[in-house]
Design a protein around this motif. Structure first.
Motif, PDB file in Angstrom:
ATOM      1  N   ALA A 114       1.381   3.399  17.417  1.00 23.15           N
ATOM      2  CA  ALA A 114       2.811   3.094  17.611  1.00 23.15           C
ATOM      3  C   ALA A 114       3.654   4.360  17.517  1.00 23.15           C
ATOM      4  O   ALA A 114       4.637   4.533  18.265  1.00 23.15           O
ATOM      5  CB  ALA A 114       3.263   2.081  16.565  1.00 23.15           C
ATOM      6  N   SER A 115       3.291   5.271  16.616  1.00 20.37           N
ATOM      7  CA  SER A 115       4.089   6.478  16.411  1.00 20.37           C
ATOM      8  C   SER A 115       4.014   7.439  17.605  1.00 20.37           C
ATOM      9  O   SER A 115       4.879   8.291  17.782  1.00 20.37           O
ATOM     10  CB  SER A 115       3.629   7.201  15.139  1.00 20.37           C
ATOM     11  OG  SER A 115       2.335   7.750  15.322  1.00 20.37           O
ATOM     12  N   GLY A 128      -4.834  -0.328   8.962  1.00 22.81           N
ATOM     13  CA  GLY A 128      -3.503  -0.348   9.568  1.00 22.81           C
ATOM     14  C   GLY A 128      -3.063   1.002  10.090  1.00 22.81           C
ATOM     15  O   GLY A 128      -2.111   1.100  10.878  1.00 22.81           O
ATOM     16  N   TRP A 129      -3.782   2.052   9.666  1.00 22.81           N
ATOM     17  CA  TRP A 129      -3.345   3.396  10.034  1.00 22.81           C
ATOM     18  C   TRP A 129      -3.519   3.645  11.531  1.00 22.81           C
ATOM     19  O   TRP A 129      -2.632   4.233  12.168  1.00 22.81           O
ATOM     20  CB  TRP A 129      -4.151   4.432   9.243  1.00 22.81           C
ATOM     21  CG  TRP A 129      -3.773   5.843   9.590  1.00 22.81           C
ATOM     22  CD1 TRP A 129      -2.668   6.527   9.169  1.00 22.81           C
ATOM     23  CD2 TRP A 129      -4.488   6.722  10.464  1.00 22.81           C
ATOM     24  NE1 TRP A 129      -2.646   7.789   9.704  1.00 22.81           N
ATOM     25  CE2 TRP A 129      -3.753   7.939  10.511  1.00 22.81           C
ATOM     26  CE3 TRP A 129      -5.660   6.622  11.204  1.00 22.81           C
ATOM     27  CZ2 TRP A 129      -4.166   9.025  11.260  1.00 22.81           C
ATOM     28  CZ3 TRP A 129      -6.078   7.712  11.948  1.00 22.81           C
ATOM     29  CH2 TRP A 129      -5.342   8.893  11.979  1.00 22.81           C
ATOM     30  N   ILE A 130      -4.637   3.225  12.116  1.00 20.51           N
ATOM     31  CA  ILE A 130      -4.882   3.504  13.540  1.00 20.51           C
ATOM     32  C   ILE A 130      -3.827   2.825  14.428  1.00 20.51           C
ATOM     33  O   ILE A 130      -3.230   3.487  15.300  1.00 20.51           O
ATOM     34  CB  ILE A 130      -6.304   3.081  13.943  1.00 20.51           C
ATOM     35  CG1 ILE A 130      -7.329   3.906  13.157  1.00 20.51           C
ATOM     36  CG2 ILE A 130      -6.525   3.260  15.444  1.00 20.51           C
ATOM     37  CD1 ILE A 130      -8.769   3.515  13.416  1.00 20.51           C
ATOM     38  N   LEU A 159       2.550   0.894   9.047  1.00 27.86           N
ATOM     39  CA  LEU A 159       1.577   1.020   7.967  1.00 27.86           C
ATOM     40  C   LEU A 159       1.971   0.150   6.778  1.00 27.86           C
ATOM     41  O   LEU A 159       1.126  -0.530   6.176  1.00 27.86           O
ATOM     42  CB  LEU A 159       1.467   2.489   7.536  1.00 27.86           C
ATOM     43  CG  LEU A 159       0.313   2.835   6.575  1.00 27.86           C
ATOM     44  CD1 LEU A 159      -1.023   2.505   7.214  1.00 27.86           C
ATOM     45  CD2 LEU A 159       0.377   4.309   6.195  1.00 27.86           C
ATOM     46  N   ILE A 160       3.262   0.130   6.448  1.00 29.76           N
ATOM     47  CA  ILE A 160       3.750  -0.719   5.351  1.00 29.76           C
ATOM     48  C   ILE A 160       3.541  -2.191   5.675  1.00 29.76           C
ATOM     49  O   ILE A 160       3.166  -2.989   4.804  1.00 29.76           O
ATOM     50  CB  ILE A 160       5.240  -0.430   5.072  1.00 29.76           C
ATOM     51  CG1 ILE A 160       5.399   0.949   4.429  1.00 29.76           C
ATOM     52  CG2 ILE A 160       5.843  -1.505   4.170  1.00 29.76           C
ATOM     53  CD1 ILE A 160       4.773   1.070   3.051  1.00 29.76           C
ATOM     54  N   GLU A 161       3.755  -2.573   6.931  1.00 32.11           N
ATOM     55  CA  GLU A 161       3.530  -3.964   7.318  1.00 32.11           C
ATOM     56  C   GLU A 161       2.077  -4.360   7.103  1.00 32.11           C
ATOM     57  O   GLU A 161       1.781  -5.462   6.616  1.00 32.11           O
ATOM     58  CB  GLU A 161       3.919  -4.163   8.786  1.00 32.11           C
ATOM     59  CG  GLU A 161       5.408  -4.162   9.033  1.00 32.11           C
ATOM     60  CD  GLU A 161       5.760  -4.465  10.478  1.00 32.11           C
ATOM     61  OE1 GLU A 161       4.917  -5.079  11.156  1.00 32.11           O
ATOM     62  OE2 GLU A 161       6.870  -4.093  10.904  1.00 32.11           O
ATOM     63  N   SER A 162       1.156  -3.465   7.471  1.00 35.05           N
ATOM     64  CA  SER A 162      -0.269  -3.738   7.283  1.00 35.05           C
ATOM     65  C   SER A 162      -0.613  -3.887   5.810  1.00 35.05           C
ATOM     66  O   SER A 162      -1.348  -4.801   5.412  1.00 35.05           O
ATOM     67  CB  SER A 162      -1.097  -2.607   7.903  1.00 35.05           C
ATOM     68  OG  SER A 162      -2.468  -2.769   7.622  1.00 35.05           O
ATOM     69  N   VAL A 163      -0.067  -2.993   4.973  1.00 39.84           N
ATOM     70  CA  VAL A 163      -0.333  -3.043   3.531  1.00 39.84           C
ATOM     71  C   VAL A 163       0.226  -4.323   2.920  1.00 39.84           C
ATOM     72  O   VAL A 163      -0.437  -4.988   2.114  1.00 39.84           O
ATOM     73  CB  VAL A 163       0.254  -1.799   2.841  1.00 39.84           C
ATOM     74  CG1 VAL A 163       0.189  -1.950   1.323  1.00 39.84           C
ATOM     75  CG2 VAL A 163      -0.484  -0.548   3.271  1.00 39.84           C
ATOM     76  N   GLY A 190      -9.862  -7.689  11.540  1.00 38.03           N
ATOM     77  CA  GLY A 190      -8.851  -8.660  11.978  1.00 38.03           C
ATOM     78  C   GLY A 190      -7.445  -8.142  11.781  1.00 38.03           C
ATOM     79  O   GLY A 190      -6.571  -8.342  12.641  1.00 38.03           O
ATOM     80  N   VAL A 191      -7.203  -7.464  10.663  1.00 34.92           N
ATOM     81  CA  VAL A 191      -5.884  -6.874  10.401  1.00 34.92           C
ATOM     82  C   VAL A 191      -5.561  -5.821  11.454  1.00 34.92           C
ATOM     83  O   VAL A 191      -4.437  -5.763  11.988  1.00 34.92           O
ATOM     84  CB  VAL A 191      -5.843  -6.260   8.981  1.00 34.92           C
ATOM     85  CG1 VAL A 191      -4.569  -5.436   8.788  1.00 34.92           C
ATOM     86  CG2 VAL A 191      -5.928  -7.343   7.924  1.00 34.92           C
ATOM     87  N   MET A 192      -6.539  -4.985  11.781  1.00 35.33           N
ATOM     88  CA  MET A 192      -6.329  -3.952  12.792  1.00 35.33           C
ATOM     89  C   MET A 192      -5.974  -4.584  14.139  1.00 35.33           C
ATOM     90  O   MET A 192      -5.055  -4.123  14.844  1.00 35.33           O
ATOM     91  CB  MET A 192      -7.592  -3.090  12.928  1.00 35.33           C
ATOM     92  CG  MET A 192      -7.437  -1.938  13.930  1.00 35.33           C
ATOM     93  SD  MET A 192      -8.998  -1.060  14.214  1.00 35.33           S
ATOM     94  CE  MET A 192      -9.314  -0.394  12.598  1.00 35.33           C
ATOM     95  N   ASN A 193      -6.673  -5.633  14.492  1.00 35.21           N
ATOM     96  CA  ASN A 193      -6.427  -6.314  15.768  1.00 35.21           C
ATOM     97  C   ASN A 193      -5.017  -6.885  15.816  1.00 35.21           C
ATOM     98  O   ASN A 193      -4.300  -6.752  16.819  1.00 35.21           O
ATOM     99  CB  ASN A 193      -7.461  -7.426  15.954  1.00 35.21           C
ATOM    100  CG  ASN A 193      -7.346  -8.112  17.292  1.00 35.21           C
ATOM    101  OD1 ASN A 193      -7.287  -7.467  18.336  1.00 35.21           O
ATOM    102  ND2 ASN A 193      -7.298  -9.443  17.276  1.00 35.21           N
TER     103      ASN A 193
END
Length: 391
Positions: free
Chosen positions: A381-382, A374-376, A317-321, A283-286
Protein backbone atom coordinates in the motif's frame (compact mmCIF):
# COMPACT_ATOMS: atom_id res chain seq x y z
CA UNK A 1 -3.87 11.61 10.73
CA UNK A 2 -0.37 11.13 12.05
CA UNK A 3 -1.42 10.69 15.67
CA UNK A 4 -1.64 7.12 16.92
CA UNK A 5 -5.14 7.67 18.33
CA UNK A 6 -6.48 8.70 14.92
CA UNK A 7 -4.73 5.77 13.22
CA UNK A 8 -6.29 3.31 15.69
CA UNK A 9 -9.71 4.97 15.24
CA UNK A 10 -9.54 4.66 11.46
CA UNK A 11 -8.33 1.05 11.79
CA UNK A 12 -11.28 0.09 13.99
CA UNK A 13 -13.72 1.76 11.58
CA UNK A 14 -12.19 -0.18 8.69
CA UNK A 15 -12.42 -3.48 10.62
CA UNK A 16 -16.04 -2.82 11.60
CA UNK A 17 -16.93 -1.91 8.03
CA UNK A 18 -16.21 -5.50 6.95
CA UNK A 19 -17.25 -7.35 10.11
CA UNK A 20 -18.18 -10.67 8.56
CA UNK A 21 -15.00 -10.99 6.51
CA UNK A 22 -12.79 -10.01 9.44
CA UNK A 23 -14.58 -12.35 11.85
CA UNK A 24 -13.90 -15.31 9.59
CA UNK A 25 -10.29 -14.16 9.31
CA UNK A 26 -9.96 -14.04 13.10
CA UNK A 27 -11.36 -17.56 13.61
CA UNK A 28 -8.00 -19.16 12.80
CA UNK A 29 -6.24 -16.92 15.31
CA UNK A 30 -8.93 -17.53 17.93
CA UNK A 31 -8.69 -21.32 17.57
CA UNK A 32 -4.88 -21.31 17.56
CA UNK A 33 -4.51 -19.06 20.62
CA UNK A 34 -7.29 -20.90 22.49
CA UNK A 35 -5.60 -24.25 21.85
CA UNK A 36 -2.21 -22.96 22.98
CA UNK A 37 -3.62 -21.34 26.14
CA UNK A 38 -5.65 -24.44 27.04
CA UNK A 39 -2.64 -26.73 26.65
CA UNK A 40 -0.32 -24.42 28.59
CA UNK A 41 -2.88 -23.93 31.38
CA UNK A 42 -3.35 -27.67 31.81
CA UNK A 43 0.41 -28.24 31.58
CA UNK A 44 1.04 -25.61 34.28
CA UNK A 45 -1.69 -27.21 36.38
CA UNK A 46 -0.03 -30.63 36.13
CA UNK A 47 3.32 -29.06 37.03
CA UNK A 48 1.92 -27.27 40.09
CA UNK A 49 0.20 -30.44 41.27
CA UNK A 50 3.44 -32.39 40.89
CA UNK A 51 5.39 -29.70 42.77
CA UNK A 52 2.82 -29.77 45.56
CA UNK A 53 3.13 -33.54 45.88
CA UNK A 54 6.93 -33.28 45.97
CA UNK A 55 6.73 -30.54 48.61
CA UNK A 56 4.46 -32.70 50.74
CA UNK A 57 6.95 -35.52 50.31
CA UNK A 58 9.80 -33.41 51.68
CA UNK A 59 11.06 -31.39 48.73
CA UNK A 60 10.71 -28.06 50.56
CA UNK A 61 13.86 -25.97 51.01
CA UNK A 62 14.05 -26.07 54.81
CA UNK A 63 13.48 -29.81 55.25
CA UNK A 64 14.70 -33.16 54.00
CA UNK A 65 13.52 -36.73 54.46
CA UNK A 66 15.66 -39.75 55.34
CA UNK A 67 14.26 -43.11 54.22
CA UNK A 68 15.09 -46.59 55.46
CA UNK A 69 15.38 -49.56 53.10
CA UNK A 70 15.42 -52.93 54.91
CA UNK A 71 17.52 -55.75 53.49
CA UNK A 72 14.62 -58.18 53.84
CA UNK A 73 11.20 -56.70 53.12
CA UNK A 74 9.53 -59.88 54.34
CA UNK A 75 11.16 -59.71 57.75
CA UNK A 76 9.28 -58.57 60.84
CA UNK A 77 8.76 -54.80 60.75
CA UNK A 78 11.44 -53.00 62.74
CA UNK A 79 11.18 -49.37 63.82
CA UNK A 80 14.16 -47.75 62.05
CA UNK A 81 13.72 -44.37 63.76
CA UNK A 82 13.82 -44.65 67.53
CA UNK A 83 14.23 -41.75 69.96
CA UNK A 84 17.97 -42.52 70.00
CA UNK A 85 18.08 -42.24 66.19
CA UNK A 86 16.32 -38.88 66.33
CA UNK A 87 18.88 -37.64 68.89
CA UNK A 88 21.70 -38.81 66.59
CA UNK A 89 20.22 -36.79 63.73
CA UNK A 90 19.95 -33.70 65.92
CA UNK A 91 23.66 -33.92 66.71
CA UNK A 92 24.64 -33.42 63.07
CA UNK A 93 25.94 -29.91 62.39
CA UNK A 94 23.33 -27.71 60.71
CA UNK A 95 20.30 -29.72 61.86
CA UNK A 96 17.84 -27.57 63.83
CA UNK A 97 15.42 -30.37 64.63
CA UNK A 98 14.45 -33.91 63.64
CA UNK A 99 11.11 -35.71 63.88
CA UNK A 100 9.24 -38.69 62.52
CA UNK A 101 7.10 -38.09 59.43
CA UNK A 102 4.74 -40.93 58.72
CA UNK A 103 3.35 -41.13 55.21
CA UNK A 104 -0.02 -42.89 55.45
CA UNK A 105 -0.79 -42.54 51.74
CA UNK A 106 -0.49 -46.30 51.32
CA UNK A 107 -2.10 -47.11 54.65
CA UNK A 108 -1.11 -47.80 58.24
CA UNK A 109 0.16 -51.31 58.85
CA UNK A 110 -1.93 -53.47 61.19
CA UNK A 111 -3.81 -56.74 61.56
CA UNK A 112 -7.54 -57.35 61.38
CA UNK A 113 -9.04 -60.30 63.20
CA UNK A 114 -12.24 -62.12 63.99
CA UNK A 115 -12.75 -64.78 66.64
CA UNK A 116 -11.08 -67.41 64.43
CA UNK A 117 -9.02 -65.67 61.74
CA UNK A 118 -6.46 -62.91 61.30
CA UNK A 119 -5.21 -60.97 58.25
CA UNK A 120 -2.54 -58.38 57.53
CA UNK A 121 -4.17 -55.10 56.47
CA UNK A 122 -3.45 -51.50 55.57
CA UNK A 123 -5.72 -49.00 57.31
CA UNK A 124 -6.53 -46.04 55.06
CA UNK A 125 -8.06 -42.91 56.55
CA UNK A 126 -11.06 -41.57 54.63
CA UNK A 127 -13.55 -38.81 55.34
CA UNK A 128 -16.26 -40.76 53.53
CA UNK A 129 -16.81 -43.85 51.39
CA UNK A 130 -20.34 -43.41 50.11
CA UNK A 131 -20.44 -45.66 47.04
CA UNK A 132 -18.71 -48.98 47.77
CA UNK A 133 -19.14 -52.02 45.53
CA UNK A 134 -21.27 -53.61 48.27
CA UNK A 135 -22.98 -52.14 51.31
CA UNK A 136 -23.78 -48.55 52.24
CA UNK A 137 -20.33 -47.28 53.23
CA UNK A 138 -19.93 -44.35 55.61
CA UNK A 139 -20.45 -40.59 55.34
CA UNK A 140 -18.77 -37.42 56.59
CA UNK A 141 -21.24 -37.44 59.47
CA UNK A 142 -19.80 -40.79 60.56
CA UNK A 143 -16.37 -39.17 60.39
CA UNK A 144 -17.46 -36.20 62.53
CA UNK A 145 -19.12 -38.54 65.05
CA UNK A 146 -16.04 -40.82 65.11
CA UNK A 147 -18.22 -43.85 64.35
CA UNK A 148 -16.52 -47.24 64.56
CA UNK A 149 -17.36 -48.36 61.04
CA UNK A 150 -15.21 -49.57 58.16
CA UNK A 151 -15.24 -50.71 54.55
CA UNK A 152 -12.93 -53.54 53.61
CA UNK A 153 -11.48 -54.84 50.36
CA UNK A 154 -12.84 -58.02 48.79
CA UNK A 155 -9.57 -59.83 49.61
CA UNK A 156 -9.99 -59.09 53.33
CA UNK A 157 -13.68 -60.03 53.14
CA UNK A 158 -12.80 -63.37 51.52
CA UNK A 159 -10.01 -64.11 53.98
CA UNK A 160 -11.92 -63.28 57.15
CA UNK A 161 -15.57 -63.92 56.26
CA UNK A 162 -15.50 -65.92 53.01
CA UNK A 163 -17.05 -62.90 51.29
CA UNK A 164 -20.06 -62.46 53.59
CA UNK A 165 -18.74 -59.47 55.56
CA UNK A 166 -21.48 -56.80 55.58
CA UNK A 167 -22.70 -56.21 59.13
CA UNK A 168 -19.93 -58.29 60.70
CA UNK A 169 -17.33 -57.00 63.16
CA UNK A 170 -13.56 -56.90 62.69
CA UNK A 171 -11.05 -56.15 65.43
CA UNK A 172 -8.07 -53.87 64.89
CA UNK A 173 -5.64 -53.20 67.73
CA UNK A 174 -8.23 -54.58 70.15
CA UNK A 175 -11.01 -52.27 68.90
CA UNK A 176 -14.14 -53.51 67.11
CA UNK A 177 -15.41 -51.97 63.85
CA UNK A 178 -18.61 -52.78 61.98
CA UNK A 179 -18.13 -53.64 58.30
CA UNK A 180 -20.49 -51.38 56.33
CA UNK A 181 -19.16 -51.94 52.84
CA UNK A 182 -16.74 -53.73 50.55
CA UNK A 183 -14.63 -51.27 48.56
CA UNK A 184 -11.39 -51.99 46.71
CA UNK A 185 -8.40 -49.66 46.32
CA UNK A 186 -6.44 -49.28 43.08
CA UNK A 187 -2.99 -49.23 44.74
CA UNK A 188 -3.40 -51.36 47.86
CA UNK A 189 -4.72 -54.92 48.16
CA UNK A 190 -5.72 -55.64 51.77
CA UNK A 191 -7.23 -52.32 52.71
CA UNK A 192 -9.60 -51.27 55.43
CA UNK A 193 -11.10 -47.78 55.06
CA UNK A 194 -11.98 -46.13 58.39
CA UNK A 195 -13.17 -42.54 59.06
CA UNK A 196 -10.21 -40.22 59.62
CA UNK A 197 -11.31 -38.93 63.03
CA UNK A 198 -12.12 -42.48 64.15
CA UNK A 199 -8.56 -43.61 63.38
CA UNK A 200 -7.07 -40.68 65.28
CA UNK A 201 -9.30 -41.37 68.30
CA UNK A 202 -9.36 -45.16 68.51
CA UNK A 203 -6.20 -46.24 66.68
CA UNK A 204 -3.56 -43.65 67.59
CA UNK A 205 -0.76 -46.23 67.79
CA UNK A 206 -0.92 -47.44 64.20
CA UNK A 207 2.23 -46.69 62.23
CA UNK A 208 3.02 -46.39 58.57
CA UNK A 209 4.81 -49.28 56.96
CA UNK A 210 7.38 -46.81 55.62
CA UNK A 211 8.15 -44.09 58.20
CA UNK A 212 10.59 -41.32 57.34
CA UNK A 213 12.84 -39.09 59.40
CA UNK A 214 12.27 -35.41 58.67
CA UNK A 215 15.20 -33.13 59.42
CA UNK A 216 14.81 -29.37 59.60
CA UNK A 217 17.52 -26.79 58.99
CA UNK A 218 18.08 -23.22 57.86
CA UNK A 219 17.20 -22.66 54.19
CA UNK A 220 20.62 -21.08 53.66
CA UNK A 221 22.38 -24.34 54.60
CA UNK A 222 23.46 -26.92 52.02
CA UNK A 223 20.50 -29.30 52.09
CA UNK A 224 22.17 -32.18 50.30
CA UNK A 225 25.31 -32.12 52.47
CA UNK A 226 23.40 -32.06 55.76
CA UNK A 227 20.96 -34.79 54.70
CA UNK A 228 23.77 -37.07 53.54
CA UNK A 229 25.66 -36.46 56.82
CA UNK A 230 22.57 -37.53 58.77
CA UNK A 231 22.15 -40.66 56.61
CA UNK A 232 25.86 -41.55 57.07
CA UNK A 233 25.65 -41.12 60.85
CA UNK A 234 22.56 -43.34 61.05
CA UNK A 235 24.18 -45.98 58.85
CA UNK A 236 27.09 -46.08 61.32
CA UNK A 237 25.19 -45.90 64.61
CA UNK A 238 21.45 -46.17 63.88
CA UNK A 239 19.31 -48.73 65.69
CA UNK A 240 18.50 -50.59 62.46
CA UNK A 241 21.78 -50.01 60.62
CA UNK A 242 22.62 -53.71 60.51
CA UNK A 243 19.30 -54.68 58.94
CA UNK A 244 19.06 -52.16 56.13
CA UNK A 245 20.27 -48.82 54.84
CA UNK A 246 19.39 -45.22 55.66
CA UNK A 247 19.46 -42.98 52.61
CA UNK A 248 18.55 -39.51 51.40
CA UNK A 249 16.91 -38.94 48.03
CA UNK A 250 17.13 -35.41 46.64
CA UNK A 251 13.46 -34.83 45.84
CA UNK A 252 14.12 -31.20 45.00
CA UNK A 253 16.30 -32.25 42.06
CA UNK A 254 13.67 -34.76 41.03
CA UNK A 255 11.05 -32.01 41.23
CA UNK A 256 13.12 -29.80 38.93
CA UNK A 257 13.61 -32.65 36.47
CA UNK A 258 9.90 -33.46 36.43
CA UNK A 259 9.15 -29.76 35.95
CA UNK A 260 11.46 -29.63 32.94
CA UNK A 261 9.77 -32.69 31.46
CA UNK A 262 6.32 -31.13 31.93
CA UNK A 263 7.55 -27.88 30.35
CA UNK A 264 9.06 -29.71 27.36
CA UNK A 265 5.88 -31.69 26.72
CA UNK A 266 3.67 -28.63 27.18
CA UNK A 267 5.69 -26.42 24.84
CA UNK A 268 5.96 -29.15 22.21
CA UNK A 269 2.21 -29.81 22.15
CA UNK A 270 1.52 -26.05 22.25
CA UNK A 271 3.88 -25.56 19.29
CA UNK A 272 2.04 -28.25 17.32
CA UNK A 273 -1.28 -26.58 18.14
CA UNK A 274 0.24 -23.23 17.17
CA UNK A 275 0.78 -24.38 13.57
CA UNK A 276 -2.79 -23.23 12.93
CA UNK A 277 -1.58 -19.70 13.73
CA UNK A 278 0.66 -19.77 10.66
CA UNK A 279 -2.35 -20.63 8.51
CA UNK A 280 -4.32 -17.88 10.23
CA UNK A 281 -1.50 -15.46 9.42
CA UNK A 282 -1.81 -16.29 5.71
CA UNK A 283 -5.51 -15.47 6.01
CA UNK A 284 -4.70 -12.12 7.62
CA UNK A 285 -2.27 -11.32 4.80
CA UNK A 286 -4.90 -12.18 2.20
CA UNK A 287 -7.54 -9.98 3.87
CA UNK A 288 -5.12 -7.09 4.12
CA UNK A 289 -4.29 -7.38 0.41
CA UNK A 290 -8.03 -7.22 -0.34
CA UNK A 291 -8.38 -4.21 1.97
CA UNK A 292 -5.52 -2.41 0.17
CA UNK A 293 -7.14 -3.08 -3.22
CA UNK A 294 -10.55 -1.83 -2.02
CA UNK A 295 -9.16 1.36 -0.51
CA UNK A 296 -7.15 2.62 -3.46
CA UNK A 297 -9.20 5.84 -3.54
CA UNK A 298 -8.56 6.43 0.17
CA UNK A 299 -4.83 6.00 -0.41
CA UNK A 300 -5.01 8.46 -3.35
CA UNK A 301 -6.83 11.08 -1.26
CA UNK A 302 -4.33 10.76 1.57
CA UNK A 303 -1.48 11.04 -0.92
CA UNK A 304 -3.07 14.20 -2.34
CA UNK A 305 -3.13 15.72 1.12
CA UNK A 306 0.57 15.02 1.61
CA UNK A 307 0.63 11.65 3.39
CA UNK A 308 4.02 9.96 3.07
CA UNK A 309 4.71 6.30 2.29
CA UNK A 310 5.55 5.48 5.91
CA UNK A 311 2.21 6.94 7.05
CA UNK A 312 0.28 4.69 4.66
CA UNK A 313 2.37 1.69 5.64
CA UNK A 314 1.90 2.34 9.35
CA UNK A 315 -1.88 2.70 8.93
CA UNK A 316 -2.32 -0.73 7.32
CA UNK A 317 0.20 -2.33 9.66
CA UNK A 318 -1.74 -1.09 12.71
CA UNK A 319 -4.96 -2.44 11.21
CA UNK A 320 -3.36 -5.87 10.82
CA UNK A 321 -2.06 -5.83 14.41
CA UNK A 322 -5.42 -4.74 15.84
CA UNK A 323 -7.22 -7.44 13.85
CA UNK A 324 -4.87 -10.08 15.23
CA UNK A 325 -4.97 -8.67 18.77
CA UNK A 326 -8.76 -8.85 18.87
CA UNK A 327 -8.60 -12.46 17.73
CA UNK A 328 -5.83 -13.18 20.24
CA UNK A 329 -7.79 -11.71 23.18
CA UNK A 330 -10.91 -13.67 22.24
CA UNK A 331 -8.78 -16.82 21.90
CA UNK A 332 -7.18 -16.12 25.29
CA UNK A 333 -10.57 -15.84 27.00
CA UNK A 334 -11.85 -18.93 25.19
CA UNK A 335 -8.73 -20.91 26.15
CA UNK A 336 -9.11 -19.96 29.82
CA UNK A 337 -12.78 -20.96 29.75
CA UNK A 338 -12.00 -24.33 28.12
CA UNK A 339 -9.24 -25.05 30.66
CA UNK A 340 -11.58 -24.09 33.51
CA UNK A 341 -14.29 -26.33 32.07
CA UNK A 342 -11.91 -29.30 31.88
CA UNK A 343 -10.83 -28.49 35.44
CA UNK A 344 -14.45 -28.44 36.64
CA UNK A 345 -15.38 -31.69 34.88
CA UNK A 346 -12.37 -33.62 36.21
CA UNK A 347 -11.49 -31.95 39.54
CA UNK A 348 -9.72 -35.02 40.94
CA UNK A 349 -7.49 -35.64 37.93
CA UNK A 350 -6.76 -32.39 36.08
CA UNK A 351 -5.97 -28.95 37.44
CA UNK A 352 -5.48 -25.87 35.26
CA UNK A 353 -3.38 -22.82 36.03
CA UNK A 354 -3.26 -19.75 33.79
CA UNK A 355 0.08 -18.02 34.22
CA UNK A 356 1.09 -14.47 33.40
CA UNK A 357 3.51 -15.95 30.89
CA UNK A 358 0.63 -17.58 29.00
CA UNK A 359 -1.21 -14.25 28.77
CA UNK A 360 1.92 -12.43 27.60
CA UNK A 361 2.52 -15.22 25.07
CA UNK A 362 -1.01 -14.91 23.66
CA UNK A 363 -0.75 -11.13 23.27
CA UNK A 364 2.82 -11.33 21.96
CA UNK A 365 2.09 -14.03 19.36
CA UNK A 366 -1.00 -12.17 18.16
CA UNK A 367 1.00 -8.96 17.75
CA UNK A 368 3.81 -10.85 16.02
CA UNK A 369 1.38 -12.39 13.50
CA UNK A 370 -0.13 -8.97 12.82
CA UNK A 371 3.29 -7.43 12.19
CA UNK A 372 4.78 -10.28 10.14
CA UNK A 373 1.78 -11.05 7.94
CA UNK A 374 0.54 -7.48 7.76
CA UNK A 375 3.82 -5.90 6.78
CA UNK A 376 3.89 -7.13 3.16
CA UNK A 377 0.37 -5.79 2.30
CA UNK A 378 1.15 -2.59 4.22
CA UNK A 379 4.37 -2.22 2.25
CA UNK A 380 2.44 -2.76 -0.96
CA UNK A 381 0.00 0.00 0.00
CA UNK A 382 2.83 2.41 0.83
CA UNK A 383 4.35 2.02 -2.64
CA UNK A 384 1.21 3.23 -4.41
CA UNK A 385 1.91 6.68 -5.83
CA UNK A 386 -0.80 9.22 -6.67
CA UNK A 387 0.21 9.32 -10.35
CA UNK A 388 -0.03 5.52 -10.64
CA UNK A 389 -3.46 5.50 -8.99
CA UNK A 390 -4.79 8.23 -11.33
CA UNK A 391 -3.52 6.30 -14.34
Amino acid sequence: MNSLANIIHVSLLSIMKNKRRNIFTMIGIIIGIAAVITIMSLGNGFKQSANKEFSNAGASKGAALIDYLPQDFNATNRNPFTDADIDLARQVKGVKDARIKEDDTFGLSSKASTEKKEANISVVKKKAVESPEKGSGFTEDDNMMESRVATISSSVADELFKGDAIGKTIYIDGMGFEVVGISNHAQIQNIVNIPTRTVKHYLPNLKSGSPQLEILFDEKENKKTIANDVADKLNRSGSASGFGEYQYTDLEEMMKSVGKIFDSITYFVAAVAGISLFIAGIGVMNVMYISVAERTEEIAIRRAFGAKSRHIEFQFLIESVILCLIGGIIGLILGILIASLVDALTPEYIKSAVSLGSIILAVGVSTFIGVVFGWIPARSASKKELIDIIK
